[in-house]
Design a protein around this motif. Structure first.
Motif, mmCIF file in Angstrom:
data_model
loop_
_atom_site.group_PDB
_atom_site.id
_atom_site.type_symbol
_atom_site.label_atom_id
_atom_site.label_comp_id
_atom_site.label_asym_id
_atom_site.label_seq_id
_atom_site.Cartn_x
_atom_site.Cartn_y
_atom_site.Cartn_z
ATOM 1 N N ASN A 178 60.204 61.013 -23.163
ATOM 2 C CA ASN A 178 58.980 60.292 -22.812
ATOM 3 C C ASN A 178 57.842 60.735 -23.736
ATOM 4 O OD1 ASN A 178 57.113 58.704 -21.498
ATOM 5 N ND2 ASN A 178 56.850 60.121 -19.768
ATOM 6 N N ASP B 248 55.322 56.473 -28.253
ATOM 7 C CA ASP B 248 56.276 55.361 -28.187
ATOM 8 C C ASP B 248 55.672 54.174 -27.445
ATOM 9 O OD1 ASP B 248 58.223 56.776 -29.531
ATOM 10 O OD2 ASP B 248 59.128 57.576 -27.696
ATOM 11 N N ARG C 221 59.723 53.233 -23.893
ATOM 12 C CA ARG C 221 59.673 54.220 -22.816
ATOM 13 C C ARG C 221 60.391 53.705 -21.567
ATOM 14 N NH1 ARG C 221 53.451 56.348 -23.022
ATOM 15 N NH2 ARG C 221 54.196 58.112 -21.778
ATOM 16 N N PHE D 270 57.907 54.943 -18.293
ATOM 17 C CA PHE D 270 59.099 55.781 -18.295
ATOM 18 C C PHE D 270 59.694 55.925 -16.892
ATOM 19 C CE2 PHE D 270 61.178 60.013 -18.244
ATOM 20 C CZ PHE D 270 62.119 59.804 -19.250
#
Length: 317
Positions: free
Chosen positions: A45, A49, A54, A191
């Motif tokens: 995570n 990104d 994620r 995430f």
């Protein structure tokens, strides 16, 4: 024999809980899952990104979190099945996934020490205890008792009954993931999405069963109102922001004549939840926590009796 494993684990954990000396020596499955989840969170995570990446990595992380412990548990149960005491040993291992005894102890600590209730309530709720008045502490304890009865007792034993030790471990790992990364925060919104959605899904049957158990317990607890508990579930359960928490909370609110849930603060952020129940005129007191504990203990006994009956049916068949 997963139903019998579930029944035996309920009985043993009800009697002895998870001993403090054992926790000190080896920790607890939740702490083991927590280390794995923290490791994956750090590695997969990344703030740099995209949200889409994620989310994908969150799915990958969830698969590891659930499948790896479940595979180990499946192998252990398969190994134990080949020895005479294998069923009992499997049930003893499964007790680590339940929290009947510790849940009652933590909630009772709030009632016993309301002068220091914020310290006690902080161990069982996610909201900001320093912002609660006396009645708020009492309501928070009762809400958490209802919700954790579902998440910490009914749901794990349900999945043990469905899938044996592996089923219970898979549930507990997923539930731990939701509690750690399933929050709508900038870091975990993407995430932790898979963990949060999966936890919602696997808690659906247990939350409904928990509500029924609380309604049933209301017939046996003096001062509890089973009819109002059932009506409150029908009216308010689906109004909660969680697809599952509203069911046991509504049942508890209706049974006790209290208003639970409603607006509250999490990590400094106000959440404008709908009230469960119509008892908003009445301030909750420590006596209400003790009435809720009576309901919980009777509902827990009904759960044990239910799995005992299912075990008899399975054995007879």
């Amino acid at each position: 024999m997963s139903i019998l494993t579930a029944f035996l684990s309920l009985v043993v954990e009800f009697a002895v809980g998870y001993p403090a000396w054992l926790f000190g020596a080896i920790g607890h499955p939740v702490t083991w899952f927590g280390r794995l989840i923290s490791f994956l969170d750090r590695r997969l995570n990344r703030d740099t990104d995209s949200d889409a990446l994620r989310r994908r990595r969150g799915v990958h992380a969830l698969l590891i979190i659930v499948l790896v412990p479940a595979a180990i548990a499946f192998a252990v149960e398969a190994m134990l099945s080949g020895i005479p005491a294998g069923l009992v040993l499997t049930a003893i291992l499964a007790t680590s996934l339940l929290s009947q005894k510790s849940l009652a102890e933590h909630v009772e600590a709030v009632a016993d020490g309301l002068d220091n209730g914020r310290a006690a309530v902080s161990r069982i709720v996610g909201r900001d205890p320093e912002k609660l008045d006396r009645a708020g502490v009492c309501r928070a304890a009762i809400e958490s008792l209802a919700e954790n009865f579902s998440d910490g007792v009914v749901a794990p034993v349900f999945w043990i009954g469905v899938g044996g030790l592996a089923g219970g471990v898979a549930y507990k790992a997923a539930n731990t993931a939701d509690s750690m990364i399933g929050h709508r925060t900038p870091r975990h919104e993407a995430f932790g999405r898979a963990a949060a959605r999966f936890d919602d899904l696997i808690n659906l049957p247990a939350s409904r069963l928990t509500a029924l158990l609380i309604v049933g317990a209301s017939f046996f607890v003096k001062g509890a109102d089973a009819g109002n508990a059932w009506r409150t579930v029908q009216r308010d359960a689906t109004k909660h922001r969680s697809p599952n928490a509203g069911w046991p909370e509504a049942a508890m609110a209706g049974a006790l004549g209290l208003a639970l849930a409603g607006p509250r603060s999490y990590d400094g952020v106000m959440v404008d939840d709908t009230f469960m129940g119509e008892g908003g005129h009445r301030d909750a007191e420590s006596a209400d926590i003790r009435r809720a504990l009576k309901l919980y203990r009777v509902a827990d006994f009904l759960l044990i009796a239910l799995f005992g009956l299912l075990s008899v049916i399975v054995i007879a068949a």
